[in-house]
Write an enzyme that holds these catalytic residues in place. Structure first.
Site, PDB file in Angstrom:
ATOM      1  N   GLY A  52      16.053  40.226 -49.379  1.00  0.00           N
ATOM      2  CA  GLY A  52      16.125  39.879 -47.958  1.00  0.00           C
ATOM      3  C   GLY A  52      17.434  39.326 -47.442  1.00  0.00           C
ATOM      4  O   GLY A  52      17.490  38.793 -46.335  1.00  0.00           O
ATOM      5  N   ASP A 113      19.944  49.854 -47.925  1.00  0.00           N
ATOM      6  CA  ASP A 113      20.602  49.430 -49.165  1.00  0.00           C
ATOM      7  C   ASP A 113      19.715  49.861 -50.335  1.00  0.00           C
ATOM      8  O   ASP A 113      19.757  49.276 -51.412  1.00  0.00           O
ATOM      9  CB  ASP A 113      20.772  47.906 -49.128  1.00  0.00           C
ATOM     10  CG  ASP A 113      21.779  47.386 -50.150  1.00  0.00           C
ATOM     11  OD1 ASP A 113      22.682  48.149 -50.530  1.00  0.00           O
ATOM     12  OD2 ASP A 113      21.652  46.216 -50.551  1.00  0.00           O
ATOM     13  N   LYS A 153      23.410  53.317 -48.303  1.00  0.00           N
ATOM     14  CA  LYS A 153      24.090  53.289 -49.609  1.00  0.00           C
ATOM     15  C   LYS A 153      23.743  54.558 -50.376  1.00  0.00           C
ATOM     16  O   LYS A 153      22.602  55.012 -50.347  1.00  0.00           O
ATOM     17  CB  LYS A 153      23.611  52.079 -50.412  1.00  0.00           C
ATOM     18  CG  LYS A 153      24.172  52.038 -51.815  1.00  0.00           C
ATOM     19  CD  LYS A 153      24.033  50.689 -52.430  1.00  0.00           C
ATOM     20  CE  LYS A 153      22.618  50.440 -52.941  1.00  0.00           C
ATOM     21  NZ  LYS A 153      22.497  49.067 -53.415  1.00  0.00           N
TER      22      LYS A 153
END
Ligand SMILES: C[S@@+](CC[C@H](N)C(=O)[O-])C[C@H]1O[C@@H](n2cnc3c(N)ncnc32)[C@H](O)[C@@H]1O
Length: 195
Positions: A52, A113, A153
């Site tokens: 987080g 991500d 990513k």
């Protein structure tokens, strides 16, 4: 008595000192500094959001905006302007349900991500990373506002160039970026793109 956990790299130490849950936060900070991604009032979809740290950072910048963080793993509560859900992002129906639950039809920014469980076999890990990014691309095509931005990513490798070409078809304004907080010798890069 068990010894307290002291991270041994400078980014993790800095994250711990500044109260962030992961060193990855410095990757988002750098991308935000370079591309001015996050603004007050935004609706942000963060894919692969556990534990987080990206949500901690965005929550401070969006004020009355809202962020939805999805991950296979549960995420401990962050702030009133952040909702988190356990969700496999490879299941688009479930992702759609989570957006509907907030009354969202679209979002200003998609962050990813996402990282697959690595097998240690380079080609397999890279292929899994592309699989996750394909899902991000599909979700972004469906839910991103006209002038919105996607950050994802991805690991460089065999399927990388072909994937980038597919992204360009839908999001022609595209940059491939490396960030300082990535581990040395990491093959990860971030794709920042918009229409
Ligand atoms: C590097 S971590 C993200 C770190 C996060 N940006 C932060 O700042 O705390 C990558 C995450 O991707 C998640 N992930 C991998 N595959 C997923 C999937 N199919 N659906 C949802 N999350 C997934 C993993 O559970 C992991 O928590």
């Amino acid at each position: 008595m068990p010894k307290p956990y002291i991270p041994n790299d400078k980014w993790s130490q800095r994250a711990a000192k500044e109260g962030y849950r992961a060193r990855s936060v410095f990757k988002l900070m750098e991308l935000d500094e370079r591309f001015h991604l996050i603004e007050p009032g935004m609706r942000i979809l963060d894919l692969g959001a556990a534990p987080g740290s990206w949500l901690q950072y965005t929550s401070k910048k969006i004020f009355d905006g809202h962020a939805l963080g999805l991950d296979l793993q549960e995420i401990a509560k962050i702030a009133p302007n952040v909702t988190t859900r356990v969700c496999d992002i490879l299941n688009p129906v479930k992702v759609g349900e989570e957006l509907n639950a907030l009354g969202w039809k679209d979002v200003d920014l998609v962050l990813s991500d996402l990282a697959p469980n690595t097998s240690g076999i380079k080609d397999i890990d890279q292929w899994r990373s592309v699989e996750l990014c394909e899902a991000v691309l599909t979700l972004a095509q469906r839910y991103l506002k006209r002038r919105g931005t996607v950050v994802m990513k991805i690991f460089r490798g065999r399927d990388f160039d072909a994937f980038i070409q597919r992204v360009r078809v839908h999001f022609p304004v595209l940059k491939i970026v490396t960030v300082k907080a990535s581990r040395d010798r990491s093959r990860e890069v971030y794709v920042v793109c918009s229409r």
